[in-house]
Enzyme design. Structure first.
Site, mmCIF file in Angstrom:
data_model
loop_
_atom_site.group_PDB
_atom_site.id
_atom_site.type_symbol
_atom_site.label_atom_id
_atom_site.label_comp_id
_atom_site.label_asym_id
_atom_site.label_seq_id
_atom_site.Cartn_x
_atom_site.Cartn_y
_atom_site.Cartn_z
ATOM 1 N NE ARG A 1 35.447 27.378 34.767
ATOM 2 C CZ ARG A 1 35.615 26.176 35.339
ATOM 3 N NH1 ARG A 1 35.235 25.988 36.581
ATOM 4 N NH2 ARG A 1 36.166 25.181 34.670
ATOM 5 C CE LYS B 1 45.026 31.256 29.686
ATOM 6 N NZ LYS B 1 44.121 32.422 29.574
ATOM 7 C CG ASP B 2 45.734 26.182 30.992
ATOM 8 O OD1 ASP B 2 45.263 27.198 31.536
ATOM 9 O OD2 ASP B 2 45.268 25.684 29.952
ATOM 10 N NE ARG C 1 35.251 30.557 28.577
ATOM 11 C CZ ARG C 1 36.569 30.762 28.710
ATOM 12 N NH1 ARG C 1 37.008 31.805 29.402
ATOM 13 N NH2 ARG C 1 37.423 29.942 28.136
ATOM 14 C CB CYS D 1 43.898 30.413 39.217
ATOM 15 S SG CYS D 1 43.270 28.977 40.114
ATOM 16 N NE ARG E 1 45.565 37.708 34.442
ATOM 17 C CZ ARG E 1 45.074 38.223 33.320
ATOM 18 N NH1 ARG E 1 45.285 39.492 33.019
ATOM 19 N NH2 ARG E 1 44.352 37.488 32.495
ATOM 20 N NE ARG E 2 41.434 37.573 31.410
ATOM 21 C CZ ARG E 2 41.206 36.422 30.806
ATOM 22 N NH1 ARG E 2 40.159 35.678 31.162
ATOM 23 N NH2 ARG E 2 42.024 35.993 29.848
#
Length: 416
Positions: free
Chosen positions: A160, A88-89, A166, A255, A142-143
């Site tokens: 971040r 996904k990166d 986190r 993103c 997106r979330r």
């Protein structure tokens, strides 16, 4: 060496420095070592821009290759031979001369909710049960867009850092977060699945393009390394992620805009379904559509007509190089390595990406040497066709507005 004659006794493996990145890299190295016990795999860690800039949300930094650029520079400069990524990166369009040589079996693509151990110790919680105004930590537009639609009583704040950082912020005594939204696959790979309080299915939150899948990137002209990596790819995962990446590339997303997907291959292995959604930043607008295609994902790689011709040439007793193979070799840029010529970084150009697909298949950045080309084309077409349907339904307007709002910092998240 499992059927591969490899001149390289040491393969240098590039990785980010985070704990999760190294866990993933060593998983890949273990798989490669199983197939090639005579090769030494040396891990080289590299810090990326995304690892260094921690005071801004990812969507505000304005760089698509936040977690990959420095690794790809090392590939281009011949300092490493392969790089392990969370797929996904990787941007949907790779730099010239780069290719995804393997897409590994996909773990859970879903998002998971981790609740504060300080505020909710011993309690079984869900997002719907959180009090009004509870703060959810995530830097993903997106979330936010999707969860805000389903749970309008919640607030959102950027968070971040790597997973360890986190979670420390989440569990801090005076921390502002009630819960974090994280990729379930990452938590599982770190051995922290017990922290998952809730998994969000596609009804509540469709996932990011290629989330849950690992990929190995290499130089696109390095046929020896491509052959080495081909044993790692998982067919179903590769086809799903190929379609998802084609969707993202055609929508020109990243993103900085909320784009989400859900994909599956039927149990019979003969069809691929891709669902895609685009959302406004606050989740008030959305377009969600589907596209599908039929093929046999479980079939072995079907020989092309030229490969069949090669077999016939050999069967007829021709011990020299078959003419059809010679023509493919001469027309394919990977052949420069196959013929023993090292290709310097300055020789890498877009011509490596524009060769005929029947000779050197390159689909949404992925080279899959063990899958039929027509199957790969159909999977890619699913993503392209779905993107065009979304555009026709008004996706461009929603995404362009999201980009403008994001650039001007009129966003739905709090500043932390």
């Amino acid at each position: 060496m499992d059927g591969l004659e490899c001149d390289k006794k040491i393969i240098r493996v590039g990785s980010r420095k985070s704990q999760l990145a190294l866990v993933q890299t060593h998983l890949v190295v273990d798989m490669l070592q199983h197939h090639y016990p005579d090769i030494e795999f040396k891990v080289i860690t590299i810090s990326t821009q995304g690892d260094q800039i921690l005071d801004k949300p990812l969507s505000k930094i304005g760089e698509k290759s936040l977690f990959t650029k420095e690794l790809e520079i090392a590939l281009e400069d011949l300092k490493v031979d392969i790089v392990v990524h969370s797929l996904k990166d990787l941007p949907s369009t790779l730099p010239p001369g780069m290719a995804i040589g393997a897409v590994l079996h996909r773990d859970s693509p879903y998002d998971a909710v981790v609740f504060s151990a300080t505020k909710y110790a011993g309690q079984k919680m869900s997002l719907s049960e959180l009090p009004e105004g509870s703060v959810i930590g995530t830097s993903s537009l997106r979330r936010v867009a999707q969860i805000k639609r389903a749970y309008p009583h919640l607030k959102f704040a950027d968070v971040r850092g790597n997973l360890n950082t986190r979670l420390r912020k989440l569990d801090a005594t005076n921390g502002i977060y009630d819960a974090l939204i994280l990729a379930e696959a990452g938590l599982d790979r770190m051995g922290w699945s017990e922290r998952v309080g809730e998994v969000l299915d596609e009804g509540n939150c469709m996932y990011a393009i290629s989330q849950g899948a690992m990929a190995v990137e290499c130089r696109s002209f390095d046929i020896e390394t491509l052959e080495l990596l081909s044993k790692l790819s998982h067919k179903e995962t590769l086809l799903r992620c190929l379609a998802e990446r084609a969707l993202l590339r055609t929508l020109e997303g990243g993103c900085s805009v909320p784009i989400a997907v859900f994909s599956k291959v039927a149990e019979e292995g003969n069809s691929l379904l891709l669902r895609g959604g685009v959302f406004s930043l606050d989740g008030s607008e959305s377009i969600i559509l589907e596209e599908a295609a039929r093929f046999d994902v479980h079939s072995e790689s079907a020989p092309t007509s030229s490969a069949t011709k090669d077999a016939a040439d050999h069967q007829n007793g021709d011990t020299g190089e078959p003419e059809s193979k010679r023509k493919r070799r001469l027309s394919c840029p990977y052949a420069e390595v196959a013929q023993g010529h090292k290709v310097p970084p300055e020789a890498i150009s877009s011509r490596y990406l524009s060769v005929k697909r029947k000779d050197c298949p390159y689909f949404s950045g992925i080279i899959a040497r063990n899958l039929p080309h027509d199957t790969l084309e159909r999977a890619e077409k699913v993503g392209i066709d779905l993107a065009l349907k979304l555009k026709k339904a008004g996706a461009d307007r929603i995404l362009n507005e999201a980009k403008v709002l994001n650039r001007t910092c009129i966003a739905t998240t709090l500043s932390v």
